[in-house]
Design a protein around this motif. Structure first.
Motif, PDB file in Angstrom:
ATOM      1  N   PHE A 141       0.852  -1.200   0.000  1.00 57.93           N
ATOM      2  CA  PHE A 141       0.000   0.000   0.000  1.00 57.93           C
ATOM      3  C   PHE A 141       0.881   1.241   0.000  1.00 57.93           C
ATOM      4  O   PHE A 141       2.076   1.174   0.306  1.00 57.93           O
ATOM      5  CB  PHE A 141      -0.937   0.011   1.212  1.00 57.93           C
ATOM      6  N   TYR A 175      -8.146   8.689  11.447  1.00 61.28           N
ATOM      7  CA  TYR A 175      -8.057   9.292  10.109  1.00 61.28           C
ATOM      8  C   TYR A 175      -7.169   8.427   9.208  1.00 61.28           C
ATOM      9  O   TYR A 175      -7.502   8.165   8.046  1.00 61.28           O
ATOM     10  CB  TYR A 175      -7.490  10.708  10.208  1.00 61.28           C
ATOM     11  N   LEU A 216      -6.467   5.204   9.543  1.00 61.33           N
ATOM     12  CA  LEU A 216      -7.117   3.922   9.244  1.00 61.33           C
ATOM     13  C   LEU A 216      -8.148   4.079   8.129  1.00 61.33           C
ATOM     14  O   LEU A 216      -8.315   3.181   7.289  1.00 61.33           O
ATOM     15  CB  LEU A 216      -7.791   3.351  10.502  1.00 61.33           C
ATOM     16  N   ASP A 217      -8.845   5.208   8.113  1.00 60.61           N
ATOM     17  CA  ASP A 217      -9.846   5.450   7.065  1.00 60.61           C
ATOM     18  C   ASP A 217      -9.187   5.801   5.725  1.00 60.61           C
ATOM     19  O   ASP A 217      -9.662   5.378   4.663  1.00 60.61           O
ATOM     20  CB  ASP A 217     -10.789   6.587   7.472  1.00 60.61           C
ATOM     21  N   LYS A 218      -8.102   6.561   5.775  1.00 59.04           N
ATOM     22  CA  LYS A 218      -7.470   7.061   4.541  1.00 59.04           C
ATOM     23  C   LYS A 218      -6.647   5.983   3.826  1.00 59.04           C
ATOM     24  O   LYS A 218      -6.724   5.849   2.606  1.00 59.04           O
ATOM     25  CB  LYS A 218      -6.574   8.263   4.863  1.00 59.04           C
ATOM     26  N   VAL A 219      -5.833   5.259   4.600  1.00 56.55           N
ATOM     27  CA  VAL A 219      -4.935   4.269   3.992  1.00 56.55           C
ATOM     28  C   VAL A 219      -5.724   2.970   3.827  1.00 56.55           C
ATOM     29  O   VAL A 219      -6.002   2.258   4.792  1.00 56.55           O
ATOM     30  CB  VAL A 219      -3.684   4.038   4.858  1.00 56.55           C
ATOM     31  N   ASP A 220      -6.087   2.683   2.577  1.00 54.88           N
ATOM     32  CA  ASP A 220      -7.023   1.598   2.308  1.00 54.88           C
ATOM     33  C   ASP A 220      -6.287   0.340   1.850  1.00 54.88           C
ATOM     34  O   ASP A 220      -5.605   0.353   0.834  1.00 54.88           O
ATOM     35  CB  ASP A 220      -8.026   2.051   1.242  1.00 54.88           C
ATOM     36  N   PHE A 221      -6.393  -0.736   2.612  1.00 53.27           N
ATOM     37  CA  PHE A 221      -5.880  -2.034   2.183  1.00 53.27           C
ATOM     38  C   PHE A 221      -6.580  -3.133   2.969  1.00 53.27           C
ATOM     39  O   PHE A 221      -7.165  -2.895   4.026  1.00 53.27           O
ATOM     40  CB  PHE A 221      -4.346  -2.135   2.339  1.00 53.27           C
ATOM     41  N   ASN A 222      -6.523  -4.339   2.426  1.00 55.21           N
ATOM     42  CA  ASN A 222      -7.144  -5.498   3.073  1.00 55.21           C
ATOM     43  C   ASN A 222      -6.096  -6.322   3.801  1.00 55.21           C
ATOM     44  O   ASN A 222      -4.897  -6.235   3.510  1.00 55.21           O
ATOM     45  CB  ASN A 222      -7.855  -6.373   2.036  1.00 55.21           C
ATOM     46  N   LYS A 279      -7.688  -3.573  13.410  1.00 58.78           N
ATOM     47  CA  LYS A 279      -7.366  -2.139  13.403  1.00 58.78           C
ATOM     48  C   LYS A 279      -5.958  -1.899  13.927  1.00 58.78           C
ATOM     49  O   LYS A 279      -5.179  -1.117  13.344  1.00 58.78           O
ATOM     50  CB  LYS A 279      -8.365  -1.374  14.268  1.00 58.78           C
ATOM     51  N   LYS A 322      -3.423  -3.083  11.429  1.00 56.24           N
ATOM     52  CA  LYS A 322      -3.364  -2.148  10.296  1.00 56.24           C
ATOM     53  C   LYS A 322      -2.551  -0.911  10.672  1.00 56.24           C
ATOM     54  O   LYS A 322      -1.706  -0.444   9.891  1.00 56.24           O
ATOM     55  CB  LYS A 322      -4.786  -1.756   9.895  1.00 56.24           C
TER      56      LYS A 322
END
Length: 453
Positions: A120, A310, A312-318, A349, A352
């Motif tokens: 990411f 912020y 956790l919401d912004k950096v998007d990955f699975n 969370k 991540k």
């Protein structure tokens, strides 16, 4: 020996390890010889047990142990050499179709599931806007703080009639349902703080009493069924307090009241040193400054929480969720399916955030030096000592305590992780836009409480 990787997708892979006798036999032979030198077996002198005898007696268990050691070493070396970012630990795949003789001549094949860290990007910039709260002292908070300080320097009096913040030194006696004293029941003489009474009606009954007065009341209702508080007052076990149904008779033995200290020069000098504060306005300004300094720490914690969510919401990955759930179950045998389901979201969370932290540390070449770890540990210890004694501990002694503290691996890791997080927060704060927002302390407290729920 052969080890290969079969990629299932970007987040999951299978590592296959094939072992031939020539791969494990040298390790097994060495282990057998080592055990022969140490073994104490009747009929043989120490150190003279033939390796063949050890092989007959313990060979199969030694073979199993050495293959397990070889697999562990092989996996770790492969992961390091290939620079695989794995999450959790490899999980062995059980294949019931394969049966081995364990006769020192088998060819073995072992498969391991691995969860892979996602790839990411992180692109924080001034376009990212995060609220930074500037907490202001409201009149209610200031007045409450001033009252507490004045009481801590005040004097104890014994008024004729009880008031809302008094302490009633009282005898508590358990009553039967008919109102008579319960034979061999609970009784205790103790201090009852009126400011801790939860029920308004009962509190009203305890105000305006004089020495010798008696009141019958429901002790559970008075303290809102707080078993710990009831147990402490009656000197009984908490379980017994939780089941208690009886009413109690309270007899006032004495009324204690802590009077507030006068706002005079003697009081100011005790607090701040001689002549530092000379007026009530200066006193209020000092207390306001002290409160705002304390509140800065609350504001910083809130800002870190805002950044955390912020990011956790912004950096998007699975994440490889299915693998991680199996790994958590495999490594925590007592973990129920309900506990796993309920706790996995928080686990994911935190994992991540750790991955985001590590990438920022790596991408920004952020160093974490030992002297920084030492300084933070020293600061944390100083804060702990300050809770128990207002006198600061000697610098040399504090340094010695810090050295001892960091010698424990768990403590050192804890401080290291805290410092890493602080450096990551500082980096993010340096690149995003922080929007200052003034907020009264009472409103800030409500905001934090709402966020928790």
């Amino acid at each position: 020996m052969n080890i290969s990787q079969e990629k299932i997708d970007n987040l999951n892979a299978i590592l296959k390890i094939n072992l031939n006798p020539e791969d494990y036999q040298p390790r097994v032979d060495k282990a057998i010889k080592d055990q022969a030198k140490k073994a104490k077996i009747p009929g043989f002198r120490p150190g003279m047990v033939p390796p063949a005898h050890i092989k007959r007696m313990y060979g199969k268990s030694i073979l199993v142990d050495e293959i397990n050691n070889l697999l562990s070493d092989t996996l770790n070396n492969y992961i390091n050499e290939q620079q695989l970012e794995v999450l959790g630990q490899p999980l062995p795949q059980v294949d019931h179709s394969k049966e081995y003789n364990w006769d020192f001549a088998d060819n073995f094949e072992f498969n391991y599931e691995v969860g892979l860290a996602p790839a990411f990007d992180i692109d924080f910039s001034s376009k990212d806007k995060i609220t930074k709260y500037i907490i202001k002292v409201d009149d209610e908070t200031l007045a409450s703080r001033i009252t507490n300080i004045r009481k801590s320097y005040g004097k104890m009096t014994n008024p004729d009639l009880s008031a809302g913040d008094d302490v009633l030194y009282s005898e508590l006696v358990q009553l039967s349902p008919d109102g008579s004293v319960f034979e061999d029941g609970i009784s205790n003489t103790t201090s009852v703080r009126l400011d801790q009474i939860q029920d308004a009606g009962i509190k009203a009954e305890l105000i305006g009493l004089q020495k010798g007065a008696e009141v019958v009341f429901d002790i559970q209702k008075a303290f809102n069924n707080d078993a710990a508080k009831v147990a402490g007052l009656l000197k009984i076990e908490e379980d017994a307090a939780a089941d208690l149904k009886s009413k109690f008779r309270l007899t006032v033995k004495n009324i204690n009241r802590l009077e507030e200290s006068d706002l005079n020069q003697e009081f100011f000098d005790k607090l701040f040193g001689e002549g530092v504060v000379t007026t009530e306005e200066e006193f209020k300004a000092k207390i306001t400054e002290e409160l705002e300094t304390m509140m800065q720490q609350d504001a910083e914690r809130k800002l870190q929480d805002e950044i955390y969510h912020y990011a956790l919401d912004k950096v998007d990955f699975n994440l490889p969720d299915d693998f991680l759930k199996r790994w958590l179950k495999a490594t925590n045998e007592q973990l129920s399916d309900d506990e796993l389901q309920g706790g996995y979201s928080d686990f994911a969370k935190n994992l991540k955030w750790t991955l985001i932290e590590n990438k920022i540390i790596k991408d920004q070449n952020i160093d974490i030096k030992y002297d920084e770890v030492f300084a933070l540990a020293k600061q944390r210890l100083a804060q702990q000592f300050q809770m128990y004694s207002p006198q600061p501990i000697a610098e040399e002694q504090l340094a010695q305590y810090t050295v001892q503290y960091l010698q424990t691996k768990e403590n050192a890791n804890k401080i290291f992780e805290e410092l890493k997080a602080l450096k990551v927060f500082d980096y993010i704060k340096s690149v995003v836009t922080l929007n200052d927002k003034d907020i009264l302390f009472t409103d800030f407290s409500k905001l934090v409480a709402e966020h928790k729920h």
